[in-house]
Design a protein around this motif. Structure first.
Motif, PDB file in Angstrom:
ATOM      1  N   VAL A 138       0.890  -1.152  -0.096  1.00  0.00           N
ATOM      2  CA  VAL A 138       0.122  -0.117  -0.129  1.00  0.00           C
ATOM      3  C   VAL A 138       0.806   1.238   0.116  1.00  0.00           C
ATOM      4  O   VAL A 138       0.695   2.163  -0.811  1.00  0.00           O
ATOM      5  CB  VAL A 138      -1.101   0.069   1.309  1.00  0.00           C
ATOM      6  CG1 VAL A 138      -1.723   1.136   1.195  1.00  0.00           C
ATOM      7  CG2 VAL A 138      -1.758  -1.362   0.997  1.00  0.00           C
ATOM      8  N   ALA A 139       2.035   1.239   0.799  1.00  0.00           N
ATOM      9  CA  ALA A 139       2.983   2.466   0.773  1.00  0.00           C
ATOM     10  C   ALA A 139       3.589   2.722  -0.442  1.00  0.00           C
ATOM     11  O   ALA A 139       3.455   3.705  -0.742  1.00  0.00           O
ATOM     12  CB  ALA A 139       3.885   2.285   2.025  1.00  0.00           C
ATOM     13  N   VAL A 289       5.728  11.487   0.485  1.00  0.00           N
ATOM     14  CA  VAL A 289       6.614  11.544   1.889  1.00  0.00           C
ATOM     15  C   VAL A 289       5.825  10.535   2.929  1.00  0.00           C
ATOM     16  O   VAL A 289       6.304   9.861   3.675  1.00  0.00           O
ATOM     17  CB  VAL A 289       6.634  12.945   2.212  1.00  0.00           C
ATOM     18  CG1 VAL A 289       5.206  13.602   2.733  1.00  0.00           C
ATOM     19  CG2 VAL A 289       7.535  13.060   3.491  1.00  0.00           C
ATOM     20  N   ALA A 290       4.378  10.680   2.692  1.00  0.00           N
ATOM     21  CA  ALA A 290       3.821   9.440   3.496  1.00  0.00           C
ATOM     22  C   ALA A 290       3.973   8.217   3.295  1.00  0.00           C
ATOM     23  O   ALA A 290       4.220   7.346   4.099  1.00  0.00           O
ATOM     24  CB  ALA A 290       2.032   9.965   3.242  1.00  0.00           C
ATOM     25  N   GLY A 291       4.139   7.926   1.885  1.00  0.00           N
ATOM     26  CA  GLY A 291       4.397   6.530   1.458  1.00  0.00           C
ATOM     27  C   GLY A 291       5.762   6.137   1.814  1.00  0.00           C
ATOM     28  O   GLY A 291       6.024   5.058   2.392  1.00  0.00           O
ATOM     29  N   MET A 293       7.567   7.302   4.717  1.00  0.00           N
ATOM     30  CA  MET A 293       7.402   7.089   6.102  1.00  0.00           C
ATOM     31  C   MET A 293       6.813   5.882   6.413  1.00  0.00           C
ATOM     32  O   MET A 293       7.281   5.008   7.116  1.00  0.00           O
ATOM     33  CB  MET A 293       6.545   8.293   6.564  1.00  0.00           C
ATOM     34  CG  MET A 293       7.323   9.632   6.717  1.00  0.00           C
ATOM     35  SD  MET A 293       6.629  10.906   7.464  1.00  0.00           S
ATOM     36  CE  MET A 293       6.680  10.419   9.129  1.00  0.00           C
ATOM     37  N   LEU A 294       5.861   5.352   5.522  1.00  0.00           N
ATOM     38  CA  LEU A 294       4.990   4.113   5.935  1.00  0.00           C
ATOM     39  C   LEU A 294       5.837   3.133   5.480  1.00  0.00           C
ATOM     40  O   LEU A 294       5.919   1.996   6.107  1.00  0.00           O
ATOM     41  CB  LEU A 294       3.838   4.276   5.028  1.00  0.00           C
ATOM     42  CG  LEU A 294       2.858   2.781   5.488  1.00  0.00           C
ATOM     43  CD1 LEU A 294       2.582   2.607   6.765  1.00  0.00           C
ATOM     44  CD2 LEU A 294       1.603   2.971   4.668  1.00  0.00           C
ATOM     45  N   ILE A 295       6.581   3.164   4.447  1.00  0.00           N
ATOM     46  CA  ILE A 295       7.556   2.203   3.802  1.00  0.00           C
ATOM     47  C   ILE A 295       8.758   1.884   5.043  1.00  0.00           C
ATOM     48  O   ILE A 295       9.159   0.746   5.249  1.00  0.00           O
ATOM     49  CB  ILE A 295       8.214   2.520   2.565  1.00  0.00           C
ATOM     50  CG1 ILE A 295       7.253   2.196   1.537  1.00  0.00           C
ATOM     51  CG2 ILE A 295       9.505   1.431   2.242  1.00  0.00           C
ATOM     52  CD1 ILE A 295       7.910   2.648   0.134  1.00  0.00           C
ATOM     53  N   SER A 296       9.385   2.952   5.767  1.00  0.00           N
ATOM     54  CA  SER A 296      10.400   2.897   6.625  1.00  0.00           C
ATOM     55  C   SER A 296       9.980   2.328   7.663  1.00  0.00           C
ATOM     56  O   SER A 296      10.579   1.285   8.422  1.00  0.00           O
ATOM     57  CB  SER A 296      11.001   4.153   6.783  1.00  0.00           C
ATOM     58  OG  SER A 296      11.452   4.863   5.769  1.00  0.00           O
ATOM     59  N   ALA A 297       8.635   2.420   8.379  1.00  0.00           N
ATOM     60  CA  ALA A 297       8.124   1.974   9.623  1.00  0.00           C
ATOM     61  C   ALA A 297       7.856   0.564   9.177  1.00  0.00           C
ATOM     62  O   ALA A 297       7.979  -0.470   9.983  1.00  0.00           O
ATOM     63  CB  ALA A 297       6.896   2.449   9.924  1.00  0.00           C
ATOM     64  N   ALA A 298       7.234   0.041   7.982  1.00  0.00           N
ATOM     65  CA  ALA A 298       6.753  -1.488   7.710  1.00  0.00           C
ATOM     66  C   ALA A 298       8.020  -2.010   7.588  1.00  0.00           C
ATOM     67  O   ALA A 298       8.209  -3.205   8.206  1.00  0.00           O
ATOM     68  CB  ALA A 298       6.104  -1.404   6.590  1.00  0.00           C
ATOM     69  N   VAL A 299       9.280  -1.541   6.969  1.00  0.00           N
ATOM     70  CA  VAL A 299      10.522  -2.425   6.832  1.00  0.00           C
ATOM     71  C   VAL A 299      11.042  -2.432   8.359  1.00  0.00           C
ATOM     72  O   VAL A 299      11.732  -3.762   8.466  1.00  0.00           O
ATOM     73  CB  VAL A 299      11.400  -1.531   5.908  1.00  0.00           C
ATOM     74  CG1 VAL A 299      12.879  -2.241   6.013  1.00  0.00           C
ATOM     75  CG2 VAL A 299      10.814  -1.783   4.562  1.00  0.00           C
ATOM     76  N   ALA A 314      10.714   5.849  10.655  1.00  0.00           N
ATOM     77  CA  ALA A 314       9.783   6.474   9.986  1.00  0.00           C
ATOM     78  C   ALA A 314      10.276   8.164  10.028  1.00  0.00           C
ATOM     79  O   ALA A 314       9.913   8.803   9.029  1.00  0.00           O
ATOM     80  CB  ALA A 314       8.410   6.646  10.693  1.00  0.00           C
ATOM     81  N   PHE A 315      10.769   8.619  11.056  1.00  0.00           N
ATOM     82  CA  PHE A 315      11.344  10.108  10.926  1.00  0.00           C
ATOM     83  C   PHE A 315      12.437  10.176   9.969  1.00  0.00           C
ATOM     84  O   PHE A 315      12.530  11.079   9.174  1.00  0.00           O
ATOM     85  CB  PHE A 315      11.914  10.371  12.339  1.00  0.00           C
ATOM     86  CG  PHE A 315      12.517  11.709  12.364  1.00  0.00           C
ATOM     87  CD1 PHE A 315      12.141  12.762  12.244  1.00  0.00           C
ATOM     88  CD2 PHE A 315      13.871  11.606  12.576  1.00  0.00           C
ATOM     89  CE1 PHE A 315      12.803  14.125  12.203  1.00  0.00           C
ATOM     90  CE2 PHE A 315      14.555  12.868  12.636  1.00  0.00           C
ATOM     91  CZ  PHE A 315      14.045  14.049  12.213  1.00  0.00           C
ATOM     92  N   LEU A 316      13.260   9.271  10.055  1.00  0.00           N
ATOM     93  CA  LEU A 316      14.578   9.269   8.996  1.00  0.00           C
ATOM     94  C   LEU A 316      13.983   9.172   7.665  1.00  0.00           C
ATOM     95  O   LEU A 316      14.582   9.627   6.605  1.00  0.00           O
ATOM     96  CB  LEU A 316      15.586   8.155   9.538  1.00  0.00           C
ATOM     97  CG  LEU A 316      16.265   8.456  10.856  1.00  0.00           C
ATOM     98  CD1 LEU A 316      17.272   7.366  11.105  1.00  0.00           C
ATOM     99  CD2 LEU A 316      16.881   9.816  10.806  1.00  0.00           C
ATOM    100  N   GLY A 317      12.973   8.272   7.553  1.00  0.00           N
ATOM    101  CA  GLY A 317      12.555   8.118   5.943  1.00  0.00           C
ATOM    102  C   GLY A 317      11.946   9.717   5.499  1.00  0.00           C
ATOM    103  O   GLY A 317      12.228   9.888   4.319  1.00  0.00           O
TER     104      GLY A 317
END
Length: 495
Positions: A138-139, A289-291, A293-299, A314-317
């Motif tokens: 989804v991200a 940018v939302a995608g 952040m969501l990718i970084s958190a999901a990974v 997520a912040f670093l993404g």
């Protein structure tokens, strides 16, 4: 100034080397880079008094050897790395263990603590992992500017891929075939959406099948080791980098085979679905940018990270996206250069923040790099080579796609490595330590690495104590005072 040289007997030395080797093996199998593995092993052996240990890390093995300064028989141990599955929560515990060892943790307690950490299960259950993989799809679709219904279809498509691959993984099917099955499932779902769209059924007419296909491809290649391979090559670990590249090729070729089989089956059924010939353009900045952040958190979740690492990732993404976007929009820098700038910014911030939050820097920086990993470019390049036949133009497009992927991977790895190197002196100064610049360059070798500084503790560290009274004596040598033998006044004629 003089330094006290601890006398370490052979049995204790073997226990020290065995502990360092096992810690290095676990770190390599759960996602640490070859350089970090080497430095961790050397930190453990040096903390217990072994200063001449050689460490050799390859893609699937760890070898430690101590020459004993020529005063005894050398000790060499090897451990084979049999699996590779990221687990950053376990990596965080291992790094804390290494710090405790340097602070004076006794050897026996260190061995006990290591076995406790090694047996720690993965933080999340398989059901959570599968759902997070679907959210990762989804991200990715969100970064391409997909609408709500397309996002729902991307979730369903990737969920089906994740379920199929999870079932095959439990049957211990090799990764090549799980990737192929994932490609077949992806094409089957995209063909179904395409058929409903051609039939004029709402709201499928507004869905772009290329977005679904690209989301599935990036999800299956989200763990792509292009960045890790480039970083190991930069650090001087050429053999490990070569192994990672071969692993990338096998993983991607499995996906290529699966998608080609799915496309041929769709063609035989009368559905002319075509693969995207180039990487899709990103959508609006807010969705992008939302995608990211969501990718970084999901990974981070897929890598077994805790809530603290997830939030920092997520912040670093977002920071990596900001650096990339500013360089692209303001300076008009090429994509590879902008990716380098974003990776540099994210890794620099992550290097400083990670130490203050007691989390591994690799855990947060790796997740932040994933949105820019060139998985689609690698796939399109290999797909073009396989299906080019005698078409020279298609062959050149495939080569250009692979070249772009290589440049992007090198830019990510170089930015991440340089950011950590720049951030490390600031990090250790904040942490109450000093940094001493080397008077000469490090040798160009895998064990040396590329860092231009070394960290020197300002606080005193207690020397480790050894119970040598009940240890078996070392083998006799011609030397009347072998350094590997415990001191005995009677045998030395001083009693």
């Amino acid at each position: 100034m003089t330094e006290q040289i601890p006398i370490v007997d052979d049995r204790t030395a073997q226990s020290i080397i065995d502990l360092a080797m096992r810690v290095a093996e676990v770190m390599l199998s759960i996602g640490a880079s070859a350089k970090e593995v080497t430095l961790a092993a050397l930190r453990i052996t040096a903390a217990y008094g072994l200063r001449s240990v050689h460490v050799n890390v390859t893609f699937n093995s760890v070898i430690l050897s101590d020459h004993r300064n020529g005063a005894g028989d050398p000790i060499t141990l090897m451990q084979v790395v049999r699996s590779a599955a990221p687990d950053h929560a376990k990596l965080q515990r291992l790094q804390a263990l290494v710090n405790d060892i340097e602070s004076g943790l006794p050897l026996g307690d260190a061995i006990t603590q290591f076995h406790k950490v090694r047996r720690t299960p993965f933080m999340y259950r398989s059901g959570v992992v599968i759902v997070v993989q679907a959210l990762l799809g989804v991200a990715i679709a969100l970064m391409y500017g997909a609408g709500p219904f397309t996002l729902l279809l991307a979730f369903i498509a990737v969920l089906g891929i994740a379920l199929a691959q999870h079932g095959l993984a439990r049957l211990r099917v090799p990764l090549f075939f799980t990737q192929a099955v994932g490609g077949i499932v992806l094409v089957a779902f995209a063909v179904g959406v395409f058929a409903l769209s051609m039939a004029g059924i709402e709201p499928f007419t507004e869905v772009r099948p290329s977005v679904l296909v690209s989301s599935g491809i990036v999800m299956m290649l989200a763990g792509l080791a292009v960045v890790g391979a480039a970083q190991d090559a930069i650090d001087g670990f050429s053999l490990t980098a070569g192994g990672r590249i071969l692993d990338i090729t096998v993983m991607t070729m499995g996906l290529v085979v699966g998608i080609l089989v799915g496309l041929e089956a769709a063609h035989q059924l009368g559905f002319g679905l075509r693969m995207p010939e180039q990487v899709l353009a990103f959508g609006p900045p807010l969705g992008h940018v939302a995608g990211a952040m969501l990718i970084s958190a999901a990974v981070a979740v897929l890598n077994g990270a805790g809530i603290r690492i997830i939030l920092v990732s997520a912040f670093l993404g977002a920071a990596a996206w900001a650096g990339w976007y500013l360089l692209i929009s303001i300076t008009g820098m090429p994509s590879a250069g902008a990716v380098f700038g974003g990776a540099l910014l994210a890794s620099f911030i992550g290097s400083v923040v990670a130490d203050r939050l007691s989390v591994p820097s690799i855990a947060v920086t790796t997740a932040a790099m994933i949105p820019w990993v060139p998985g689609t470019s690698v796939f399109l390049g290999l797909l073009g080579f396989v299906s080019a036949d005698a078409d020279q133009a298609q062959f050149m497009r495939a080569f250009d796609s692979l070249f772009t992927a290589g440049m992007t991977g090198i830019a990510l790895a170089a930015g991440a490595t340089l950011g950590i190197m720049i951030g490390s002196p600031l990090r250790v100064r904040i942490g109450g330590r000093t940094v001493m610049m080397r008077s000469k360059a490090r040798p160009v070798s895998a064990a040396g690495g590329t860092a231009a500084f070394e960290v020197v503790r300002t606080e005193p560290v207690a020397a480790p104590e050894y119970d040598v009274e009940h240890e078996a004596p070392a083998a006799e040598t011609d030397d009347p005072h072998p350094i590997t033998r415990p001191y005995d006044p009677k045998s030395d004629g001083l009693a």
